[in-house]
Design a protein around this motif. Structure first.
Motif, short mmCIF file in Angstrom:
data_model
loop_
_atom_site.label_atom_id
_atom_site.label_comp_id
_atom_site.label_asym_id
_atom_site.label_seq_id
_atom_site.Cartn_x
_atom_site.Cartn_y
_atom_site.Cartn_z
N ALA A 46 6.32 -7.65 -2.94
CA ALA A 46 5.28 -8.45 -3.71
C ALA A 46 6.12 -8.63 -5.16
O ALA A 46 6.89 -7.69 -5.18
N ALA A 47 5.53 -9.54 -6.01
CA ALA A 47 6.04 -9.82 -7.28
C ALA A 47 5.57 -10.15 -8.58
O ALA A 47 4.14 -11.05 -7.96
N PHE A 48 5.30 -9.31 -9.27
CA PHE A 48 3.83 -8.94 -10.57
C PHE A 48 4.51 -9.04 -11.67
O PHE A 48 5.90 -8.34 -11.19
N ALA A 86 10.67 -10.48 -13.25
CA ALA A 86 9.40 -9.50 -12.69
C ALA A 86 9.21 -7.98 -11.96
O ALA A 86 11.16 -7.92 -11.02
N ARG A 87 8.28 -8.08 -11.51
CA ARG A 87 8.36 -6.22 -11.04
C ARG A 87 8.08 -6.75 -9.25
O ARG A 87 8.00 -7.05 -9.14
N ILE A 88 9.44 -6.67 -9.16
CA ILE A 88 9.14 -6.56 -7.88
C ILE A 88 9.00 -4.99 -6.50
O ILE A 88 9.48 -3.95 -6.94
N ILE A 89 8.40 -5.38 -5.22
CA ILE A 89 8.02 -4.61 -4.18
C ILE A 89 9.22 -4.99 -2.87
O ILE A 89 8.80 -5.67 -2.10
N VAL A 90 9.68 -4.17 -2.55
CA VAL A 90 10.24 -4.56 -0.89
C VAL A 90 9.87 -3.51 0.05
O VAL A 90 10.04 -4.12 1.24
N GLY A 91 8.83 -2.83 0.26
CA GLY A 91 8.24 -1.83 0.65
C GLY A 91 6.41 -1.47 0.37
O GLY A 91 7.16 -1.11 -0.75
N TYR A 92 6.05 -0.94 1.17
CA TYR A 92 4.73 -0.16 0.41
C TYR A 92 4.60 1.11 0.40
O TYR A 92 3.47 2.16 0.37
N TYR A 93 5.60 1.72 1.06
CA TYR A 93 5.36 2.84 1.63
C TYR A 93 5.64 4.39 0.58
O TYR A 93 4.19 4.96 0.44
N MET A 94 6.56 3.81 -0.32
CA MET A 94 6.25 4.38 -1.58
C MET A 94 6.36 3.88 -2.91
O MET A 94 5.72 4.44 -3.82
N GLY A 149 -3.29 -10.21 -9.74
CA GLY A 149 -3.54 -9.52 -8.20
C GLY A 149 -3.01 -8.54 -8.13
O GLY A 149 -2.85 -8.24 -6.36
N ASP A 150 -1.95 -7.79 -8.61
CA ASP A 150 -0.75 -7.08 -8.07
C ASP A 150 0.06 -7.61 -7.20
O ASP A 150 0.58 -7.25 -6.62
N TYR A 151 -0.09 -8.91 -7.36
CA TYR A 151 0.84 -9.35 -5.64
C TYR A 151 1.56 -10.73 -6.24
O TYR A 151 2.86 -10.47 -5.28
N MET A 152 1.40 -11.58 -6.90
CA MET A 152 1.57 -12.38 -7.72
C MET A 152 2.18 -13.17 -8.79
O MET A 152 2.03 -12.26 -9.75
N ILE A 153 3.08 -13.88 -9.13
CA ILE A 153 3.88 -13.84 -11.07
C ILE A 153 2.73 -14.89 -11.00
O ILE A 153 2.81 -15.97 -10.89
N GLY A 154 1.67 -15.05 -11.84
CA GLY A 154 1.04 -15.87 -12.67
C GLY A 154 1.86 -16.63 -14.20
O GLY A 154 2.18 -15.69 -14.99
#
Length: 366
Positions: free
Chosen positions: A54-56, A71-79, A342-347
């Motif tokens: 995700a990038a948002f 942008a804030r990114i996530i590379v894994g959802y575990y934590m 959506g806490d998922y994309m860059i608008g």
């Protein structure tokens, strides 16, 4: 009437009550959408994982003919641990529609490396002070997942750009005075503003009375002390509670760095979360700062000025969420705005200053 414990402790800004009661649960959306960047079209150059999950919640600056997006990114959802990347997008892409299709390389810029941000570097605000670029982000501290500790789970951290667009050095962490610090659950939504030599931190502490406070505090960098990992801990003071959420909201917070109107006036953008759907929407306030009178709320938009409406804003990791973190002036009175969709994309969008001032005039307090 219930009053939060620290609501009696913090000073209140002039216009505090009117800024909440003058607002209606309606939206006049004035943000022109320019496009969206999905995470699969972002490539990490200096990390072994090719694409973020995700990038948002991006901030941005404009340099020549490019928007540099942080942008804030996530590379894994575990934590759900976040880092901040930098990607360069030609302005032509924004205004031709190509931003919805093109792919962009990015560089890891700010990532967890200290006890103040061990579990994530989140929601950057990038702005200019004294000719330098600063980024204030939310650090998820070492306490974040510790069930025994319910204090300072997040803190505002500031970094300064020291090289190329993706090279930053962490310099300051902001904390409340000792008598209040032990009661801070988290502190978010922060950035610095300079009013004629008075440096103010806009931030939103969550205290252990389970209340969220939209505040502005004075910053004296001379009063900093050595913290952990080479950062300076800066104790803020003279904290002012600017306004409360409206009756239809559960909480509010600062959004992007402000629009400078004059030497002592700014337009601040804020997000509000409604009581029913828990959707994030955007509104604005006109603020004046006086050395003698402090913060004065001079006007507020009677309605929200942006709300989730496009599919990628309504549906994502967090539905019905627009979360602006970036704002930068273009030629004339146009401003680029960057936001999490959506806490998922860059608008990406655009705001016309005249439209915004027109709405503020309808909610004039002083």
């Amino acid at each position: 009437m219930y009053r939060p414990r620290y609501g009696l402790h913090f000073k209140r800004a002039q216009g505090f009550r009117e800024a909440a009661t003058a607002r209606r649960f309606e939206t006049e959306d004035i943000v022109r959408r320019l496009g969206v960047i999905a995470p699969h079209r972002i490539y990490l150059n200096n990390y072994p994982v090719s694409n973020p999950v995700a990038a948002f919640n991006p901030s941005l600056i404009v340099d020549n003919d490019e928007a540099i997006i942080y942008a804030r990114i996530i590379v894994g959802y575990y934590m759900y641990v976040s880092a901040i990347v930098a990607l360069r997008v030609p302005l032509e892409d924004l205004y031709s529609g190509s931003v919805n299709m093109n792919r962009y390389a990015c560089q890891l810029a700010v990532y967890p490396s200290t006890r103040y941000d061990l579990w994530g570097t989140e929601d950057p605000r990038v702005y200019e002070l004294d000719g330098k670029l600063y980024m204030t982000y939310t650090g998820r501290t070492v306490n974040y997942f510790d069930p025994r500790i319910h204090r300072e789970r997040t803190v505002p951290v500031t970094a300064v750009r020291v090289g190329n667009y993706h090279v930053w050095r962490k310099v300051h962490v902001y904390v409340l005075p000792p008598e209040l610090r032990e009661h801070v659950v988290s502190d978010k939504d922060a950035f610095l503003v300079d009013f004629g030599g008075d440096l103010l931190l806009f931030h939103r502490p969550h205290m252990d009375d389970d209340s969220f406070y939209l505040t502005v505090s004075r910053v004296d960098l001379k009063k900093s002390r050595d913290g952990a990992d080479g950062l300076k801990e800066v104790t803020v003071d003279d904290t002012v509670w600017v306004t409360d959420n409206a009756a239809f909201e559960s909480r509010i917070g600062w959004a992007t760095p402000p629009i400078r109107i004059g030497s002592n006036e700014i337009i601040a953008l804020l997000h509000g979360v409604d009581n029913d759907l828990k959707a994030y929407r955007l509104y604005a306030m006109l603020l004046e700062y006086s050395k003698t009178e402090g913060i004065i709320v001079k006007a507020v938009t009677p309605t929200y000025i942006m709300e989730p409406k496009l599919p990628y804003e309504v549906f994502g990791d967090r539905p019905y969420t627009i979360f602006p973190c970036g704002l930068w002036r273009l030629e004339g009175d146009r401003f680029l705005i960057s936001y999490g969709a959506g806490d998922y994309m860059i608008g990406l969008g655009e705001i016309d200053l005249d439209e915004l001032l027109g709405l503020l005039d309808k909610g004039r307090i002083y």
